[in-house]
Scaffold this active site. Structure first.
Site, mmCIF file in Angstrom:
data_model
loop_
_atom_site.group_PDB
_atom_site.id
_atom_site.type_symbol
_atom_site.label_atom_id
_atom_site.label_comp_id
_atom_site.label_asym_id
_atom_site.label_seq_id
_atom_site.Cartn_x
_atom_site.Cartn_y
_atom_site.Cartn_z
ATOM 1 N N LYS A 269 -145.881 35.147 -16.037
ATOM 2 C CA LYS A 269 -145.525 34.273 -14.926
ATOM 3 C C LYS A 269 -146.689 34.154 -13.950
ATOM 4 C CE LYS A 269 -140.627 35.672 -14.928
ATOM 5 N NZ LYS A 269 -139.957 34.387 -15.152
ATOM 6 N N ARG A 343 -132.259 35.963 -23.314
ATOM 7 C CA ARG A 343 -131.403 35.511 -24.409
ATOM 8 C C ARG A 343 -131.613 36.362 -25.661
ATOM 9 N NH1 ARG A 343 -134.111 29.698 -23.987
ATOM 10 N NH2 ARG A 343 -133.909 30.396 -21.839
#
Length: 509
Positions: A269, A343
């Site tokens: 990020k 996920r």
């Protein structure tokens, strides 16, 4: 930060306002039903009836006014709430408490209808976070007690019982527990420390957790969870708390995303978007608090809490883009974005819930996507489910608890193709980020149950409501105990819990 002991009481307290402050909260129409005699033990001798009535009957919605210095304050909630909000106006109530509660020992009196009492209690609990690393002498020495009482109005005006107050105390403690975990930085709450926190809750409930961690995850086929967490100093872990009463007829599994820090992995990020990623364990924290509260309130069905714990770190052992992982479901995943890690761990979690726990209701909760806040906003989590009947039930539970939630499209035939891969069963990130991104992220998790899963599957993306400003909200605790409240011995939870789908929809009582 002042250490606050929060107590919900069914009994009236008596004190001098010069010694202990008082905040009286309610909608204007409810406040105007209160007489001076209802509160005389908290107002005399500093406030007389004439002054109290004058202030009370001039209050408008979304207003606050001191009655005596700053020690006695009346706060008025908004007069109305829309159909997608809680009638308790919990977010505004929380702001009133944070802004106008007198310092030191204090009492909060909530004037409301019975159906708003639980959401009001949960909103108040969020105003008193417990985690702090401040070192000033004042922060270390100050402590106070805040007592919360209710004056119920309307047709169903029976007073709050001691049992109701006990339920509120348990849920409030659990909300504050959840918020504390989310507020803690990864240096304090790495995966090993989180496992210890889960173990403490297990000890409190008389439950020994199942812990699968480190290399054992790889050996047992948890490729998603192991792949996400293997580069970190503290190993990834799958932890399970199980409550299995003898009378149970159904099995429910709550799976929580517990990414204690998310750097994005090798798809790292940017520095401004990484800040706050300690909160990526919000789903697991909410489920831990909800499990504690549900079991303490006499949950009557089999209930499993599955925690998928990992730190998405950067290092020589980190999963690379282009790597292919085999998840616990047996399906293969081509990693095209290491920052779509939640996920992956939840894919393993829900598959475990199906295969090993044989759950007929599987709910996963996660701070999964930044897009959630765009899709349903700062206050409403997103709900994706394979059974339409759960949508109104979850929305109703959100309004009753103050943990708001709103459904998003469930349409795998149009959306799951976004994960198509030439080399594996699927990729882990979508091709087109403009095509129902929040639904797609949830569908990835659901695919590891299988879209033919006969039971009920619910996915709650609560990335935005997990925190407000710099503080965690403990989101999810109140929602889950309310949604499944009919399976509780608490009359308060039973009274506000929605009717859930019948057995042929995957769940029944």
């Amino acid at each position: 930060m002042v250490e606050t002991t929060l107590i919900f009481s069914a009994a009236k307290t008596s004190f001098d306002p010069q010694v202990q402050g008082c905040l009286i909260i309610g909608k204007p129409r409810n406040l105007q039903t209160v007489t001076f005699d209802n509160l005389a033990e908290k107002l005399s001798p500093r406030v007389d009836a004439a002054t109290f009535n004058l202030v009370l009957h001039t209050m408008a919605g979304s207003d606050a006014c001191p009655v005596w210095l700053n020690q006695v304050v009346i706060g008025a909630l908004p007069t109305t709430a829309s159909r997608h909000n809680s009638s308790a106006s919990p977010h505004f109530l929380n702001k009133l408490v944070c802004s106008h509660l007198p310092g030191g020992d204090a009492c909060i009196v909530v004037v409301c209808e019975r159906h708003d009492a639980f959401a009001s209690a949960c909103a108040i609990s969020r105003a008193f976070p417990t985690y702090s690393r401040k070192t000033s002498k004042a922060a270390k020495l100050l402590s106070r007690t805040v007592t919360v009482e209710f004056i119920l109005v309307g047709n169903n005006d029976s007073p709050i019982s001691s049992e109701d107050a006990a339920c509120m105390n348990v849920v409030a403690d659990s909300i504050r527990l959840s918020a504390r975990l989310v507020d803690m930085p990864c240096g304090d709450l790495h995966t090993t420390a989180f496992v210890q926190e889960i173990t403490k809750v297990g000890e409190e409930l008389g439950i020994v957790p199942v812990v699968i961690k480190g290399e054992e995850l790889d050996q047992k086929g948890f490729g998603g969870l192991y792949g996400v967490g293997k580069a970190a100093v503290n190993p990834p872990a799958l932890v399970v708390l199980s409550h299995t009463p003898m009378s149970a007829t159904r099995t429910i599994a709550w799976c929580g995303k517990g990414i204690v820090y998310d750097t994005g992995g090798l798809c790292i990020k940017a520095k401004t978007s990484m800040l706050g990623m300690k909160r990526d364990c919000g789903g697991a924290a909410g489920i831990l608090g909800a499990f504690r509260a549900a079991v303490k309130q006499g949950f009557t069905e089999n209930l499993h809490a599955v925690f998928c714990m990992a730190e998405n770190a950067v290092g020589p052992d980190a999963t690379r883009p282009d790597d292919i992982l085999t998840l616990y479901s047996g399906k293969t995943v081509e990693v095209n974005n290491t920052d779509a890690e939640g996920r992956l761990v939840l894919g393993d979690g829900v598959a475990y819930a199906k295969k090993d726990l044989r759950a007929d209701v599987v709910l996963d909760m996660a701070t999964l996507t930044g897009a959630q806040g765009i899709a349903t906003g700062r206050y409403h989590a997103s709900l994706l489910t394979n059974k339409e009947v759960w949508e109104p039930a979850c929305a109703a539970a959100g309004r009753a608890s103050g943990d708001l939630v709103f459904p998003i499209p469930y349409c795998p035939e149009l959306h799951f193709s976004e994960f198509s891969s030439a080399l594996a069963d699927m990729k882990n990130s979508v091709q087109n980020r403009d095509n129902a991104q929040v639904s797609c992220a949830g569908l990835f998790i659901g695919s590891h149950l299988g879209f033919d899963f006969p039971g009920s599957w619910l996915h709650i993306d609560m990335a935005a409501p997990a925190h407000m400003g710099e503080r965690a909200t403990g989101y999810g605790v109140a929602l889950l105990v309310t949604l499944f409240g009919k399976a509780s011995s608490s009359k308060l939870l039973q009274s506000i819990a929605p009717e859930l789908p019948a057995k042929d929809s995957g769940f029944g009582y």
